[in-house]
Design a protein around this motif. Structure first.
Motif, PDB file in Angstrom:
ATOM      1  N   ILE A  15       0.862  -1.186   0.000  1.00  0.00           N
ATOM      2  CA  ILE A  15       0.000   0.000   0.000  1.00  0.00           C
ATOM      3  C   ILE A  15       0.895   1.231   0.000  1.00  0.00           C
ATOM      4  CG2 ILE A  15      -1.785   1.268   1.255  1.00  0.00           C
ATOM      5  CD1 ILE A  15      -2.574  -1.464   2.503  1.00  0.00           C
ATOM      6  N   PRO A  16       0.712   2.146  -0.969  1.00  0.00           N
ATOM      7  CA  PRO A  16       1.583   3.333  -1.007  1.00  0.00           C
ATOM      8  C   PRO A  16       1.312   4.263   0.172  1.00  0.00           C
ATOM      9  CG  PRO A  16      -0.148   3.499  -2.663  1.00  0.00           C
ATOM     10  CD  PRO A  16      -0.265   2.138  -2.041  1.00  0.00           C
ATOM     11  N   THR A  17       2.372   4.899   0.641  1.00  0.00           N
ATOM     12  CA  THR A  17       2.237   5.847   1.737  1.00  0.00           C
ATOM     13  C   THR A  17       1.850   7.214   1.201  1.00  0.00           C
ATOM     14  OG1 THR A  17       4.533   6.551   1.629  1.00  0.00           O
ATOM     15  CG2 THR A  17       4.046   4.652   3.045  1.00  0.00           C
ATOM     16  N   VAL A  18       1.483   8.097   2.087  1.00  0.00           N
ATOM     17  CA  VAL A  18       1.161   9.469   1.718  1.00  0.00           C
ATOM     18  C   VAL A  18       2.361  10.109   1.034  1.00  0.00           C
ATOM     19  CG1 VAL A  18       0.580  11.751   2.634  1.00  0.00           C
ATOM     20  CG2 VAL A  18      -0.528   9.715   3.562  1.00  0.00           C
ATOM     21  N   GLN A  19       3.546   9.859   1.554  1.00  0.00           N
ATOM     22  CA  GLN A  19       4.775  10.410   0.968  1.00  0.00           C
ATOM     23  C   GLN A  19       4.946   9.926  -0.464  1.00  0.00           C
ATOM     24  OE1 GLN A  19       7.308  12.427   2.636  1.00  0.00           O
ATOM     25  NE2 GLN A  19       7.899  12.729   0.534  1.00  0.00           N
ATOM     26  N   GLN A  20       4.725   8.649  -0.697  1.00  0.00           N
ATOM     27  CA  GLN A  20       4.878   8.093  -2.039  1.00  0.00           C
ATOM     28  C   GLN A  20       3.841   8.660  -3.004  1.00  0.00           C
ATOM     29  OE1 GLN A  20       4.573   4.010  -0.857  1.00  0.00           O
ATOM     30  NE2 GLN A  20       6.798   3.681  -0.930  1.00  0.00           N
ATOM     31  N   ILE A  21       2.618   8.784  -2.546  1.00  0.00           N
ATOM     32  CA  ILE A  21       1.561   9.344  -3.393  1.00  0.00           C
ATOM     33  C   ILE A  21       1.866  10.805  -3.714  1.00  0.00           C
ATOM     34  CG2 ILE A  21      -0.887   9.969  -3.480  1.00  0.00           C
ATOM     35  CD1 ILE A  21      -1.396   7.448  -1.746  1.00  0.00           C
ATOM     36  N   ALA A  22       2.257  11.561  -2.710  1.00  0.00           N
ATOM     37  CA  ALA A  22       2.598  12.966  -2.932  1.00  0.00           C
ATOM     38  C   ALA A  22       3.742  13.086  -3.923  1.00  0.00           C
ATOM     39  CB  ALA A  22       2.954  13.643  -1.607  1.00  0.00           C
ATOM     40  N   ASN A  23       4.771  12.275  -3.763  1.00  0.00           N
ATOM     41  CA  ASN A  23       5.915  12.303  -4.695  1.00  0.00           C
ATOM     42  C   ASN A  23       5.496  11.990  -6.124  1.00  0.00           C
ATOM     43  OD1 ASN A  23       7.632  12.953  -2.600  1.00  0.00           O
ATOM     44  ND2 ASN A  23       8.398  10.867  -2.336  1.00  0.00           N
ATOM     45  N   SER A  24       4.558  11.072  -6.262  1.00  0.00           N
ATOM     46  CA  SER A  24       4.125  10.699  -7.607  1.00  0.00           C
ATOM     47  C   SER A  24       3.414  11.853  -8.317  1.00  0.00           C
ATOM     48  CB  SER A  24       3.218   9.467  -7.564  1.00  0.00           C
ATOM     49  OG  SER A  24       1.957   9.783  -7.020  1.00  0.00           O
ATOM     50  N   PHE A  25       2.859  12.786  -7.548  1.00  0.00           N
ATOM     51  CA  PHE A  25       2.203  13.963  -8.121  1.00  0.00           C
ATOM     52  C   PHE A  25       3.117  15.191  -8.119  1.00  0.00           C
ATOM     53  CE2 PHE A  25      -1.543  11.451  -7.032  1.00  0.00           C
ATOM     54  CZ  PHE A  25      -2.309  11.602  -8.175  1.00  0.00           C
ATOM     55  N   GLY A  26       4.358  15.012  -7.699  1.00  0.00           N
ATOM     56  CA  GLY A  26       5.295  16.123  -7.657  1.00  0.00           C
ATOM     57  C   GLY A  26       5.060  17.062  -6.489  1.00  0.00           C
ATOM     58  N   ILE A  27       4.410  16.568  -5.462  1.00  0.00           N
ATOM     59  CA  ILE A  27       4.107  17.380  -4.281  1.00  0.00           C
ATOM     60  C   ILE A  27       5.174  17.124  -3.225  1.00  0.00           C
ATOM     61  CG2 ILE A  27       2.462  17.773  -2.411  1.00  0.00           C
ATOM     62  CD1 ILE A  27       0.271  16.803  -4.366  1.00  0.00           C
ATOM     63  N   GLN A  28       5.706  18.199  -2.662  1.00  0.00           N
ATOM     64  CA  GLN A  28       6.705  18.071  -1.602  1.00  0.00           C
ATOM     65  C   GLN A  28       6.009  18.294  -0.264  1.00  0.00           C
ATOM     66  OE1 GLN A  28       9.901  20.879  -1.862  1.00  0.00           O
ATOM     67  NE2 GLN A  28      11.116  19.842  -0.307  1.00  0.00           N
ATOM     68  N   LEU A  29       6.093  17.322   0.618  1.00  0.00           N
ATOM     69  CA  LEU A  29       5.463  17.435   1.931  1.00  0.00           C
ATOM     70  C   LEU A  29       6.410  18.105   2.916  1.00  0.00           C
ATOM     71  CD1 LEU A  29       3.810  13.904   2.330  1.00  0.00           C
ATOM     72  CD2 LEU A  29       2.740  16.036   1.582  1.00  0.00           C
ATOM     73  N   HIS A  30       5.865  18.941   3.765  1.00  0.00           N
ATOM     74  CA  HIS A  30       6.605  19.572   4.852  1.00  0.00           C
ATOM     75  C   HIS A  30       5.889  19.196   6.151  1.00  0.00           C
ATOM     76  CE1 HIS A  30       9.065  22.050   2.183  1.00  0.00           C
ATOM     77  NE2 HIS A  30       7.965  22.172   1.450  1.00  0.00           N
ATOM     78  N   TYR A  31       6.623  18.626   7.056  1.00  0.00           N
ATOM     79  CA  TYR A  31       6.031  18.166   8.305  1.00  0.00           C
ATOM     80  C   TYR A  31       6.165  19.229   9.381  1.00  0.00           C
ATOM     81  CZ  TYR A  31       6.030  13.702   5.947  1.00  0.00           C
ATOM     82  OH  TYR A  31       5.811  12.704   5.046  1.00  0.00           O
ATOM     83  N   THR A  32       5.152  19.319  10.202  1.00  0.00           N
ATOM     84  CA  THR A  32       5.197  20.264  11.316  1.00  0.00           C
ATOM     85  C   THR A  32       5.900  19.606  12.498  1.00  0.00           C
ATOM     86  OG1 THR A  32       3.047  19.503  12.131  1.00  0.00           O
ATOM     87  CG2 THR A  32       3.056  21.389  10.625  1.00  0.00           C
ATOM     88  N   ALA A  33       6.348  20.429  13.407  1.00  0.00           N
ATOM     89  CA  ALA A  33       6.989  19.930  14.623  1.00  0.00           C
ATOM     90  C   ALA A  33       5.929  19.269  15.512  1.00  0.00           C
ATOM     91  CB  ALA A  33       7.645  21.082  15.372  1.00  0.00           C
ATOM     92  N   PRO A  34       6.346  18.365  16.379  1.00  0.00           N
ATOM     93  CA  PRO A  34       5.388  17.767  17.306  1.00  0.00           C
ATOM     94  C   PRO A  34       4.759  18.847  18.183  1.00  0.00           C
ATOM     95  CG  PRO A  34       7.523  16.686  17.457  1.00  0.00           C
ATOM     96  CD  PRO A  34       7.692  17.862  16.558  1.00  0.00           C
TER      97      PRO A  34
END
Length: 100
Positions: A15-34
Motif C-alpha cells: 500500500i503506497p504511503t502518503v509520501q509516495q503518493i505525494a511524490n508521484s504527483f510532484g508534491i513536496q510534503l513539509h512536516y510540522t513539529a510535534p
C-alpha cells in the motif's frame, strides 16, 4: 503507533504511503513539529485557572463554573498573563536553539 511506523508497515503490504503518493504527483510534503503543550500560552493559562481557582470553588452548576472562570481570569490579571506568554516565547526560543 507513530506515523512513520504505521506508514512503513503499509508499504510492506504493497500500500503506497502518503509520501509516495505525494511524490508521484510532484508534491513536496513539509512536516510540522510535534505539539508541545508547554509552548502554548493558552494551555498554561487554562492550567492555572483550572488548578488554582476552579478546583477550589468546586462549582456544581454551569453558572457557578462560568463565574469561577470569570473570577479567576480577573484575579490573574494582565501582569501574570504577560508573564505566561513571555515564558512560552522564551521556551520557543530555547527550543529553537537546542534543536539546531
Amino acid at each position: 503507533i507513530p506515523f512513520h511506523k504505521a506508514t512503513n508497515s503499509l508499504t510492506r503490504h504493497g500500500i503506497p504511503t502518503v509520501q509516495q503518493i505525494a511524490n508521484s504527483f510532484g508534491i513536496q510534503l513539509h512536516y510540522t513539529a510535534p505539539y508541545y503543550p508547554f509552548l502554548n500560552p493558552a494551555e498554561n493559562y487554562f492550567t492555572i485557572i483550572k488548578n488554582s481557582f476552579v478546583r477550589r470553588a468546586i462549582p456544581n452548576t454551569e453558572e457557578e463554573l462560568r463565574l469561577s472562570i470569570a473570577e479567576s481570569v480577573e484575579s490573574i490579571g494582565q501582569a501574570k498573563s504577560q508573564k505566561i506568554f513571555n515564558y512560552c516565547i522564551f521556551r520557543i526560543e530555547i527550543e529553537a536553539l537546542t534543536t539546531r
